[in-house]
Design a protein around this motif. Structure first.
Motif, PDB file in Angstrom:
ATOM      1  N   VAL A 115      58.243 -24.586  49.817  1.00  0.00           N
ATOM      2  CA  VAL A 115      57.188 -24.338  51.121  1.00  0.00           C
ATOM      3  C   VAL A 115      56.155 -25.474  51.113  1.00  0.00           C
ATOM      4  N   ALA A 116      55.642 -26.239  50.059  1.00  0.00           N
ATOM      5  CA  ALA A 116      54.834 -27.289  50.496  1.00  0.00           C
ATOM      6  C   ALA A 116      55.645 -28.481  50.919  1.00  0.00           C
ATOM      7  N   TRP A 117      56.676 -28.595  50.611  1.00  0.00           N
ATOM      8  CA  TRP A 117      57.797 -29.712  51.209  1.00  0.00           C
ATOM      9  C   TRP A 117      58.023 -29.573  52.610  1.00  0.00           C
ATOM     10  N   ILE A 118      58.116 -28.229  52.788  1.00  0.00           N
ATOM     11  CA  ILE A 118      58.575 -28.018  54.101  1.00  0.00           C
ATOM     12  C   ILE A 118      57.450 -28.100  55.186  1.00  0.00           C
ATOM     13  N   SER A 119      55.977 -27.755  54.855  1.00  0.00           N
ATOM     14  CA  SER A 119      55.240 -27.757  55.442  1.00  0.00           C
ATOM     15  C   SER A 119      54.307 -29.118  55.225  1.00  0.00           C
ATOM     16  N   ARG A 120      55.040 -30.125  54.549  1.00  0.00           N
ATOM     17  CA  ARG A 120      54.187 -31.340  54.278  1.00  0.00           C
ATOM     18  C   ARG A 120      53.130 -31.337  53.894  1.00  0.00           C
ATOM     19  N   ARG A 121      52.872 -30.435  53.098  1.00  0.00           N
ATOM     20  CA  ARG A 121      51.592 -30.245  52.181  1.00  0.00           C
ATOM     21  C   ARG A 121      51.669 -31.054  50.691  1.00  0.00           C
ATOM     22  N   LEU A 122      52.998 -31.421  50.252  1.00  0.00           N
ATOM     23  CA  LEU A 122      53.091 -32.062  48.900  1.00  0.00           C
ATOM     24  C   LEU A 122      52.758 -33.558  49.353  1.00  0.00           C
ATOM     25  N   LEU A 123      51.937 -34.082  49.456  1.00  0.00           N
ATOM     26  CA  LEU A 123      51.627 -35.349  49.775  1.00  0.00           C
ATOM     27  C   LEU A 123      50.993 -36.314  48.574  1.00  0.00           C
ATOM     28  N   GLY A 124      50.845 -37.559  48.662  1.00  0.00           N
ATOM     29  CA  GLY A 124      50.413 -38.296  47.814  1.00  0.00           C
ATOM     30  C   GLY A 124      50.997 -38.406  46.185  1.00  0.00           C
ATOM     31  N   PRO A 125      50.117 -38.681  45.091  1.00  0.00           N
ATOM     32  CA  PRO A 125      50.817 -38.865  43.963  1.00  0.00           C
ATOM     33  C   PRO A 125      51.729 -37.849  43.364  1.00  0.00           C
ATOM     34  N   ALA A 126      51.410 -36.498  43.834  1.00  0.00           N
ATOM     35  CA  ALA A 126      52.302 -35.321  43.381  1.00  0.00           C
ATOM     36  C   ALA A 126      53.595 -35.387  44.057  1.00  0.00           C
ATOM     37  N   ALA A 127      53.633 -36.163  45.253  1.00  0.00           N
ATOM     38  CA  ALA A 127      55.191 -36.029  45.759  1.00  0.00           C
ATOM     39  C   ALA A 127      56.125 -37.090  44.911  1.00  0.00           C
ATOM     40  N   SER A 128      55.421 -37.952  44.254  1.00  0.00           N
ATOM     41  CA  SER A 128      56.319 -38.913  43.367  1.00  0.00           C
ATOM     42  C   SER A 128      56.763 -38.062  42.053  1.00  0.00           C
ATOM     43  N   VAL A 129      56.176 -37.112  41.897  1.00  0.00           N
ATOM     44  CA  VAL A 129      56.904 -36.397  40.661  1.00  0.00           C
ATOM     45  C   VAL A 129      58.026 -35.669  41.042  1.00  0.00           C
ATOM     46  N   ALA A 130      57.888 -34.837  42.456  1.00  0.00           N
ATOM     47  CA  ALA A 130      59.222 -34.256  42.829  1.00  0.00           C
ATOM     48  C   ALA A 130      60.354 -35.436  43.196  1.00  0.00           C
ATOM     49  N   LYS A 131      59.807 -36.629  43.842  1.00  0.00           N
ATOM     50  CA  LYS A 131      60.758 -37.736  44.103  1.00  0.00           C
ATOM     51  C   LYS A 131      61.491 -37.981  42.888  1.00  0.00           C
ATOM     52  N   ALA A 132      60.693 -38.370  41.655  1.00  0.00           N
ATOM     53  CA  ALA A 132      61.331 -38.618  40.311  1.00  0.00           C
ATOM     54  C   ALA A 132      62.566 -37.631  40.049  1.00  0.00           C
ATOM     55  N   ALA A 133      62.080 -36.427  40.038  1.00  0.00           N
ATOM     56  CA  ALA A 133      63.017 -35.189  39.592  1.00  0.00           C
ATOM     57  C   ALA A 133      64.369 -35.412  40.386  1.00  0.00           C
ATOM     58  N   LEU A 134      64.155 -35.612  41.836  1.00  0.00           N
ATOM     59  CA  LEU A 134      65.481 -35.717  42.615  1.00  0.00           C
ATOM     60  C   LEU A 134      66.304 -37.096  42.233  1.00  0.00           C
ATOM     61  N   LEU A 135      65.647 -38.045  42.101  1.00  0.00           N
ATOM     62  CA  LEU A 135      66.119 -39.309  41.837  1.00  0.00           C
ATOM     63  C   LEU A 135      66.844 -39.424  40.436  1.00  0.00           C
ATOM     64  N   ILE A 136      66.581 -38.843  39.662  1.00  0.00           N
ATOM     65  CA  ILE A 136      67.000 -38.491  38.180  1.00  0.00           C
ATOM     66  C   ILE A 136      68.061 -37.449  37.972  1.00  0.00           C
ATOM     67  N   GLY A 137      67.829 -36.248  38.725  1.00  0.00           N
ATOM     68  CA  GLY A 137      68.742 -35.132  38.519  1.00  0.00           C
ATOM     69  C   GLY A 137      69.844 -35.189  39.467  1.00  0.00           C
ATOM     70  N   VAL A 138      69.801 -35.793  40.832  1.00  0.00           N
ATOM     71  CA  VAL A 138      70.921 -35.483  41.588  1.00  0.00           C
ATOM     72  C   VAL A 138      71.889 -36.465  41.160  1.00  0.00           C
TER      73      VAL A 138
END
Length: 485
Positions: free
Chosen positions: A285-308
């Motif tokens: 929900v936060a990603w779709i509404s663009r509310r996950l910004l700033g440093p926390a977004a790098s955590v989700a980005k790391a998960a995808l760059l590692i996991g996918v």
């Protein structure tokens, strides 16, 4: 949007301590399988050609295991201790990195999953390189997450070195490590790459020097060719894509994260699913509404760059019958859940609900993992129990055993028994010939070709464990071969 800082350090230390205790509990009394025997052989002599250990050698892990053995620890513990003790700094470092990027709630959620998810606990207490590789990868992720765009090259180089050492423990994590380059701020990537190259050189050059460069390439080529096309459980060997999807779902879900599966439907497992689902939903929900910004977004980005990338690699090139190959995906799930915790935190009362949810997740994961750790630590694997049973009940003279990979356990623990792995098409002929010569022939259910002899096999003993503890080799049957006529 973080929780007050004071409760987090104590809670993080508690989670890490319980994670370490669970791993120590999970250490088995005997070596469980072929791979662990290969590692045990490497404690005294390094020889890739003789599978001491098997390619690619896992040099960082073997060095740590040798250090434990030098202190007088017996084989199973010497091989298990690196993964158990390295988990402690890994949990703490990841928690600190997540706290800096996404707050206390996220830190406790991510640390709880790394510390107490079943697969992480069992691998961390197993005599294999998997627990060490997971802990090293988590440290490398944490080091990458804390880097800021400004700063000298030293921090980036140290983060890259951590990634290079992770590869020395588990080279198969290469695609997961490669994704970390894009987690690091652009200005720090050159330093990161330099540290990565230096750390790889630190273990690869001695490996090549000891083995010989030409010989190392020849061994590697032979191993990779066989792994890809004959015995590695890759998509070329097991091409049923639906089956592979089901296996990967089991590896990450019931075996990896403690979701319900394999007949295990408990309140704790249901709560784990519910809590993880809420966190991931909040992230989406936060990603779709663009509310996950700033440093926390790098955590989700790391998960995808590692996991996918790693998920694609595991799906196509790993043996998914062995749940341990999903370990980097458990780490990626921890990062995604942590990012979801950050997104959810703004919707919750500041105190005490976020902390209660995080510690509730930790408690549920511990409730799921602890019985599995007790089983792995208290009961030898089916293959180890087979060897012990044969040693106690059959004479070594006049007996021949046809086995699967457990032949290596006989070689290690009971070398006075004749145990071999025959080719599938030749098993029946060899068994018949030896039987007519007066030899007592026994066949295990893992022996290639055993199903084709089912009408001539009489069950003698059965050894089992829950698939949630041993996804591969959870049942092993010893048969006596009955001669015709």
């Amino acid at each position: 949007m973080a929780l007050p800082d004071r409760p987090a350090p104590a809670a993080l230390l508690l989670i890490a301590a319980v994670g370490l205790a669970a791993r120590l509990t999970a250490m088995p009394p005997l070596l469980p399988d072929l791979d662990s025997v290969n590692f045990a052989r490497a404690l005294s002599e390094w020889d890739l050609a003789g599978q001491r250990p098997h390619f690619p050698g896992y040099p960082v892990y073997v060095v740590l295991a040798r250090a434990a053995a030098w202190l007088g620890v017996d084989e199973p513990w010497a091989l298990s201790l690196p993964g158990a003790y390295l988990a402690l700094p890994a949990i703490l470092f990841l928690g600190v990195a997540l706290h800096r990027r996404a707050g206390s709630f996220a830190a406790l959620v991510g640390a709880s999953i790394l510390a107490l998810s079943p697969l992480a606990v069992l691998a961390g207490g197993a005599p294999s390189s998997d627990g060490t590789g997971l802990a090293a990868l988590a440290i490398a992720v944490a080091a990458g997450l804390v880097l800021e765009p400004s700063g000298g090259r030293l921090g980036g180089a140290m983060a890259g070195a951590a990634a290079g050492l992770a590869l020395g423990a588990r080279p198969s994590y290469a695609l997961a490590v490669a994704g970390l380059l894009f987690v690091v701020p652009r200005a720090r990537r050159r330093g990161w790459a330099t540290g990565l190259a230096a750390a790889i050189a630190a273990w690869l050059l001695p490996l090549a020097a000891i083995t010989g460069p030409t010989k190392l390439l020849r061994i590697g080529g032979h191993f990779l060719s066989g792994h890809a096309s004959e015995w590695g459980g890759t998509v070329a060997v097991r091409p049923n894509l639906l089956e592979r999807m089901q296996l990967l779902a089991f590896d990450l879900g019931p075996a990896g994260m403690g979701f319900p599966g394999e007949g295990a439907l408990t309140a704790a497992r249901l709560l784990v699913v519910l809590l993880i689902a809420v966190l991931l939903a909040a992230l989406i929900v936060a990603w779709i509404s663009r509310r996950l910004l700033g440093p926390a977004a790098s955590v989700a980005k790391a998960a995808l760059l590692i996991g996918v990338p790693y998920a694609l690699w595991a799906f196509s090139m790993q043996n998914l019958l062995k749940a341990r190959h999903a370990l980097p995906l458990v780490l990626a799930t921890a990062l995604l859940a942590a990012a979801g915790a950050h997104a959810l935190e703004s919707k919750l009362p500041r105190r005490p609900l976020p902390a209660a949810l995080a510690l509730g997740l930790a408690l549920c994961l511990a409730w799921v993992s602890w019985p599995l750790a007790l089983e792995q630590g208290g009961t030898p694997s089916p293959a180890a129990r087979l060897v012990r049973h044969v040693s106690a009940s059959l004479p070594p003279d006049g007996v021949m055993l046809f086995t699967g990979e457990e032949a290596r356990l006989f070689e290690h623990y009971a070398p006075h028994y004749r145990a071999a792995r025959a080719k599938e098409a030749e098993l029946g002929r060899h068994a018949e010939r030896l039987s007519r010569a007066g030899i007592q022939v026994y066949v295990t259910s893992a022996a290639p070709g055993a199903p084709s002899l089912s009408e001539r096999l009489v069950e003698v003993a059965r050894f089992t464990s829950t698939p949630l503890v041993r996804s591969h080799g959870s049942e092993l049957i010893l048969y006596r071969f009955r001669r015709d006529g």
